[in-house]
Design a protein around this motif. Structure first.
Motif, PDB file in Angstrom:
ATOM      1  N   LEU A 234      25.416  12.551 -38.358  1.00  0.00           N
ATOM      2  CA  LEU A 234      25.831  13.944 -38.456  1.00  0.00           C
ATOM      3  C   LEU A 234      25.588  14.610 -37.103  1.00  0.00           C
ATOM      4  O   LEU A 234      24.489  14.510 -36.558  1.00  0.00           O
ATOM      5  N   ILE A 235      26.617  15.271 -36.581  1.00  0.00           N
ATOM      6  CA  ILE A 235      26.512  16.036 -35.341  1.00  0.00           C
ATOM      7  C   ILE A 235      27.068  17.427 -35.599  1.00  0.00           C
ATOM      8  O   ILE A 235      28.197  17.571 -36.087  1.00  0.00           O
ATOM      9  N   ARG A 236      26.280  18.440 -35.302  1.00  0.00           N
ATOM     10  CA  ARG A 236      26.705  19.821 -35.539  1.00  0.00           C
ATOM     11  C   ARG A 236      26.416  20.671 -34.308  1.00  0.00           C
ATOM     12  O   ARG A 236      25.316  20.644 -33.768  1.00  0.00           O
TER      13      ARG A 236
ATOM     14  N   LEU B  47      21.212  10.015 -36.409  1.00  0.00           N
ATOM     15  CA  LEU B  47      21.675   8.772 -36.998  1.00  0.00           C
ATOM     16  C   LEU B  47      21.047   8.639 -38.374  1.00  0.00           C
ATOM     17  O   LEU B  47      19.846   8.864 -38.547  1.00  0.00           O
ATOM     18  N   ASP B  48      21.858   8.249 -39.362  1.00  0.00           N
ATOM     19  CA  ASP B  48      21.386   8.130 -40.742  1.00  0.00           C
ATOM     20  C   ASP B  48      21.491   6.676 -41.193  1.00  0.00           C
ATOM     21  O   ASP B  48      22.555   6.060 -41.072  1.00  0.00           O
ATOM     22  N   LEU B  49      20.402   6.150 -41.718  1.00  0.00           N
ATOM     23  CA  LEU B  49      20.364   4.757 -42.155  1.00  0.00           C
ATOM     24  C   LEU B  49      19.833   4.660 -43.574  1.00  0.00           C
ATOM     25  O   LEU B  49      18.886   5.370 -43.946  1.00  0.00           O
ATOM     26  N   HIS B  50      20.459   3.775 -44.371  1.00  0.00           N
ATOM     27  CA  HIS B  50      19.979   3.495 -45.725  1.00  0.00           C
ATOM     28  C   HIS B  50      19.591   2.023 -45.792  1.00  0.00           C
ATOM     29  O   HIS B  50      20.390   1.146 -45.468  1.00  0.00           O
TER      30      HIS B  50
ATOM     31  N   ASP C 273      15.684   5.813 -46.990  1.00  0.00           N
ATOM     32  CA  ASP C 273      16.642   6.474 -46.112  1.00  0.00           C
ATOM     33  C   ASP C 273      15.915   7.027 -44.899  1.00  0.00           C
ATOM     34  O   ASP C 273      14.782   7.504 -44.994  1.00  0.00           O
ATOM     35  N   MET C 274      16.596   6.996 -43.747  1.00  0.00           N
ATOM     36  CA  MET C 274      16.001   7.489 -42.511  1.00  0.00           C
ATOM     37  C   MET C 274      17.009   8.329 -41.746  1.00  0.00           C
ATOM     38  O   MET C 274      18.202   8.035 -41.724  1.00  0.00           O
ATOM     39  N   GLN C 275      16.517   9.410 -41.135  1.00  0.00           N
ATOM     40  CA  GLN C 275      17.265  10.199 -40.168  1.00  0.00           C
ATOM     41  C   GLN C 275      16.469  10.205 -38.867  1.00  0.00           C
ATOM     42  O   GLN C 275      15.259  10.422 -38.879  1.00  0.00           O
ATOM     43  N   ALA C 276      17.153  10.014 -37.734  1.00  0.00           N
ATOM     44  CA  ALA C 276      16.469  10.026 -36.437  1.00  0.00           C
ATOM     45  C   ALA C 276      17.337  10.761 -35.428  1.00  0.00           C
ATOM     46  O   ALA C 276      18.525  10.488 -35.306  1.00  0.00           O
ATOM     47  N   GLY C 277      16.725  11.709 -34.701  1.00  0.00           N
ATOM     48  CA  GLY C 277      17.452  12.486 -33.709  1.00  0.00           C
ATOM     49  C   GLY C 277      17.027  13.932 -33.750  1.00  0.00           C
ATOM     50  O   GLY C 277      15.843  14.245 -33.912  1.00  0.00           O
ATOM     51  N   ILE C 278      17.985  14.836 -33.626  1.00  0.00           N
ATOM     52  CA  ILE C 278      17.745  16.273 -33.764  1.00  0.00           C
ATOM     53  C   ILE C 278      17.928  16.622 -35.235  1.00  0.00           C
ATOM     54  O   ILE C 278      19.001  16.421 -35.801  1.00  0.00           O
TER      55      ILE C 278
END
Length: 396
Positions: free
Chosen positions: A83-85, A118-121, A131-136
């Motif tokens: 996801l980029i916003r 970046l989103d990982l399952h 589940d993981m989210q990494a970044g802003i």
């Protein structure tokens, strides 16, 4: 009520195409509003309010463009998404991240990147995996969100503004232990800071908590999140800022009373060792759906700032981020105060069709008052403050 790790919704659409690229979505959203104050404060600021802080001035709150590929959190396979916003508008002043976009624009309307992760399952250990989210990342703590489509009111509660973080650079995890229980944890560089000169104390912080859903025959959900880490600037407090901890605790509950009526409660406790500051608060929400397109909303809050160091109005356009970094700037604070706030509003969301995916019109009336006789409002002249807000949101 905003849900922890909104991109990791249990109801996320499964991939409907064999092509990974076909699942990428593009969404644009525009929000603008005005927050009228009949007292016309001399400094032009509605004390204690971030969104709609400029009294009697219409403003472009945010224009956002989002590119995303959601992951299916129920999948038995590995999933990769992102996801980029990007956001431009007055709201960017308060959700900026030092070292990334805080120096891009110093005016009232600022550009920020509130999310880029970046989103990982991972189908590990349990039936629904990790589940993981990494970044802003947007902070998972609290009921109200930056996205106007995910919150009931134009303005924010004191609890959201002063007792929950906003943005992070780091990684967050959601481990689905059972069908109804998730473990939440993560690590980051701090609230609205990054690395190097973009960090205010060069120390990490982190989350821990639990989310429980499906209680009371599916009507009740609970989320507790705790957070620990140094959050003050070395420039302001000296070397001890890297070791003095801030402790955040937030417990929220949502109960669906009927098909039309739902209630939400939030209890928050914050303690800061460096500032020697404490805050306690309770926020209650009611939402009643009159028709499929019209909803009435209520919010009531009591917020105690024990030292007067937390609840602050940021007068200059860059004052919030300057304060995060411990730099001198233009602000206005009150003595130790117990704040009471009552907000009543409506949300009208008709289906307009064609290329407009979302339309929302939200009027609100809000009354804030000092419950212990201090005078924080209307340029430190009054014990109370009336505001009348209205915002419009368009989604494409």
């Amino acid at each position: 009520m905003s849900i922890v790790f909104s991109v990791f919704s249990r109801q996320a659409n499964a991939e409907t195409s064999n092509s990974w690229l076909d699942a990428i979505t593009f969404v644009a959203q525009i929000e603008g509003g005005i927050n009228a104050n009949p007292a016309r404060p001399a400094n032009g600021v509605n004390f204690g309010q971030f969104f709609g802080d400029k009294a009697n001035q219409p403003q472009l709150d945010q224009v956002t463009l989002t590119v995303a590929r959601a992951v299916d959190t129920t999948s038995a396979k590995y999933e990769v998404g992102f996801l980029i916003r990007g956001l431009y508008g007055a709201d960017g002043r308060y959700f900026n991240i030092a070292g990334i976009t805080d120096r891009a624009i110093a005016n009232r309307y600022q550009f920020i990147i509130p999310q880029a992760h970046l989103d990982l399952h991972f189908p590990w250990a349990t039936r629904h995996g990790l589940d993981m989210q990494a970044g802003i990342l947007a902070s998972p703590m609290g009921v109200e969100a930056l996205d106007p489509s995910l919150r009931p009111f134009y303005t924010l509660s004191y609890t959201t503004e002063y007792s929950t973080p906003f943005e992070h650079v780091g990684a967050m995890f959601q481990w689905h232990l059972t069908d109804h229980l998730d473990a939440l944890f993560g690590v980051d560089s701090g609230n609205q800071v990054s690395f190097g000169k973009g960090d205010n104390n060069n120390a990490a912080a982190g989350y821990f908590g639990l989310a429980i859903n499906g209680l009371a025959q599916g009507k009740l959900s609970l989320t507790y999140l705790g957070r620990v880490g140094p959050e003050n600037a070395v420039r302001a407090l000296g070397p001890k800022a890297g070791s003095d901890q801030r402790f955040w605790n937030d417990l929220s509950a949502n109960y669906k009373i009927s098909d039309r009526l739902s209630a939400t409660a939030e209890f928050n406790v914050l303690h800061d060792e460096g500032l020697r500051a404490d805050a306690y608060s309770f926020v209650s929400y009611l939402s009643y759906q009159i028709t499929p397109s019209l909803t009435l909303n209520y919010r009531g809050e009591i917020y105690r700032d024990n030292t007067g160091l937390l609840v602050t109005s940021f007068i200059a356009n860059n004052a919030y981020m300057q304060t995060v970094l411990g730099k001198a700037t233009s602000t206005q604070s009150a003595p130790p105060t117990t704040f009471g706030a009552l907000t009543l509003g409506a949300a009208w969301r008709p289906a307009l069709g064609r290329h407009i995916k979302q339309f929302a019109l939200r009027p609100e009336i809000r009354f804030d008052r000092s419950l212990n006789g201090t005078k924080p409002f209307n340029d430190l002249r009054n014990t109370g403050q009336f505001t009348f807000g209205l915002d419009i949101t368009l989604g494409f």
